[in-house]
Scaffold this active site. Structure first.
Site, PDB file in Angstrom:
ATOM      1  N   ARG A   1      51.641 -44.844  -7.510  1.00 30.59           N
ATOM      2  CA  ARG A   1      51.331 -43.677  -8.354  1.00 30.59           C
ATOM      3  C   ARG A   1      50.950 -44.027  -9.793  1.00 30.59           C
ATOM      4  NH1 ARG A   1      55.498 -38.743  -6.861  1.00 30.59           N
ATOM      5  NH2 ARG A   1      55.223 -38.786  -4.602  1.00 30.59           N
TER       6      ARG A   1
ATOM      7  N   ASP B   1      55.339 -38.259 -11.920  1.00 32.50           N
ATOM      8  CA  ASP B   1      54.307 -39.294 -11.772  1.00 32.50           C
ATOM      9  C   ASP B   1      53.206 -38.875 -10.794  1.00 32.50           C
ATOM     10  OD1 ASP B   1      55.636 -39.545  -9.383  1.00 32.50           O
ATOM     11  OD2 ASP B   1      56.409 -41.559  -9.766  1.00 32.50           O
ATOM     12  N   ASP B   2      53.237 -37.613 -10.333  1.00 30.57           N
ATOM     13  CA  ASP B   2      52.104 -37.097  -9.567  1.00 30.57           C
ATOM     14  C   ASP B   2      51.436 -35.939 -10.327  1.00 30.57           C
ATOM     15  OD1 ASP B   2      54.212 -35.373  -9.141  1.00 30.57           O
ATOM     16  OD2 ASP B   2      54.152 -35.482  -6.947  1.00 30.57           O
TER      17      ASP B   2
ATOM     18  N   ASP C   1      65.455 -30.130 -13.878  1.00 29.26           N
ATOM     19  CA  ASP C   1      64.603 -29.072 -14.439  1.00 29.26           C
ATOM     20  C   ASP C   1      65.368 -27.752 -14.554  1.00 29.26           C
ATOM     21  OD1 ASP C   1      64.637 -28.898 -11.653  1.00 29.26           O
ATOM     22  OD2 ASP C   1      62.498 -28.507 -11.434  1.00 29.26           O
TER      23      ASP C   1
ATOM     24  N   HIS D   1      52.487 -29.338  -7.035  1.00 30.26           N
ATOM     25  CA  HIS D   1      51.957 -29.246  -5.671  1.00 30.26           C
ATOM     26  C   HIS D   1      52.751 -28.254  -4.824  1.00 30.26           C
ATOM     27  CE1 HIS D   1      55.139 -32.026  -4.403  1.00 30.26           C
ATOM     28  NE2 HIS D   1      54.813 -32.774  -5.432  1.00 30.26           N
TER      29      HIS D   1
END
Ligand code: UDP
Ligand code: MN
Length: 336
Positions: free
Chosen positions: A79, A152-153, A242, A266
């Site tokens: 990634r 990291d995406d 989060d 996503h």
């Protein structure tokens, strides 16, 4: 247990999140919670701005922003390489990579901005909160005006981010991101010492889409976030990183999340983003091997095979002067 709770915040309610994302595009969201009074709007000429919002935008420099990228050792190759070649190459001074193991090659590529958190390399609530705790401390230490966290995406549009942040005051309470759910999360709150359990309701920005906090608000979070206390705060509600940020901001400080539809994870259907709006977004993501079709719809010089995440295509549209981008006339770069 922690995986299950994590799933509550990040995955299980994906469908609801996708629907909410579609329904909640206009800002701000109606927030039905009883809340502390909102901070006074920034005084200034012209129409009243929402809390923290500036009527006139001052110049924000790239190095006023601290972008923390959360990663783990097994993702360094698959990634991070892509991120370093794309958006991080245009945001070197802003970006800090938080990982869980030493990697001299990554350190070299990251220009010394790679931090080994020494947190454990597992996908548990505790390990993720451990990383967030280090991110928070490093941000405070940096003295910068804005803290932004991404996975990291995520693709970050550095100029879009700067533009968005420059419309707010970093000294006011600003927490910006995409709500994961279309309703506030409800958590059981256990306060240390007393055996009482109370219910707390709050909104939180999903970490997979990235979120930002002003320095002013981050400093107020310090009793619950600094020097590792983030971990014990997360234990109070037994929720992932989060959600814990939302708990501190809304549940403990009485400030509020400002929802922004410019952040994307996503968990939503990324194909539904209109092609001509993709380049205006602040963050993007991609579905990964389990959902390879969930990518943004952009044209450019790369096929889906050459660029399965679409990050290279997005990057070349934003920065066509990049040396590895196909040479195109500007007129060829119209989205399909
Ligand atoms: N991650 C991590 N430690 C792990 C697994 C994942 O720090 O053991 C990070 C990963 O690098 C990414 C974020 O957590 O930044 C989310 O991971 P992933 O995209 O694999 O899962 P998701 O929650 O999005 O399905
Ligand atoms: Mn992900």
């Amino acid at each position: 247990m922690s995986r299950a709770r994590g799933a509550l915040c990040r995955a299980c309610l994906a469908l609801a999140a996708a629907l909410a994302a579609l329904l909640l595009l206009p800002l701000p969201l109606p927030l039905p919670l009883p809340r502390a009074p909102a901070p006074a709007p920034t005084p200034g000429p012209g129409p009243r701005a929402p809390p923290g919002r500036l009527a006139t935008a001052p110049r924000l420099r790239p190095d006023d922003v601290f972008i923390a990228v959360k990663t783990t050792q097994k993702n360094h190759g698959p990634r991070l390489g892509l991120l370093l070649r794309t958006w991080i190459s245009r945001a070197r001074q802003q970006t800090f990579i938080f990982t869980d193991g030493d990697d001299p090659e990554l350190q070299l590529q990251g220009g010394g901005h790679v931090i080994n958190t020494n947190c454990s390399a597992v996908h548990t609530r505790q390990a993720l909160c451990c990383k967030m705790a280090v991110e928070y401390d490093k941000f405070i230490e940096s003295g910068r005006k804005w803290f932004c966290h991404v996975d990291d995406d995520n693709y970050v549009n550095p100029e879009g981010l700067l533009q968005l942040l420059s419309t707010f005051s970093p000294s006011q309470d600003v927490y910006l991101g995409r709500p994961s759910l279309d309703h506030p999360i409800e958590a059981a709150e256990r306060v240390q010492g007393g055996g009482t359990v109370t219910t707390v309701k709050f909104w939180f920005a999903t970490g997979g889409a990235g979120f930002c906090l002003s320095r002013g608000l981050a400093l107020k979070m310090s009793p619950w976030a600094s020097l590792g206390s983030f971990m014990s705060t997360a234990e109070r509600v037994r929720l992932p990183d989060d959600c814990t940020v939302g708990y501190i901001v809304e549940g403990l400080l009485g400030a509020r999340l400002l929802p922004s539809s410019l952040f994307h994870s996503h968990l939503e259907n990324l194909q539904r983003l209109p092609p001509d709006a993709v380049l205006q977004q602040v963050t993007l993501s991609y579905g990964g091997p389990e959902n390879p079709r969930n990518v943004v719809n952009v044209a450019g010089g790369f096929s889906l095979q050459q660029d399965p995440t679409r990050f290279k295509s997005v990057h070349c549209l934003l920065y066509p002067d990049t040396d590895w981008c196909p040479v195109h006339k500007q007129s060829d770069l119209v989205s399909r």
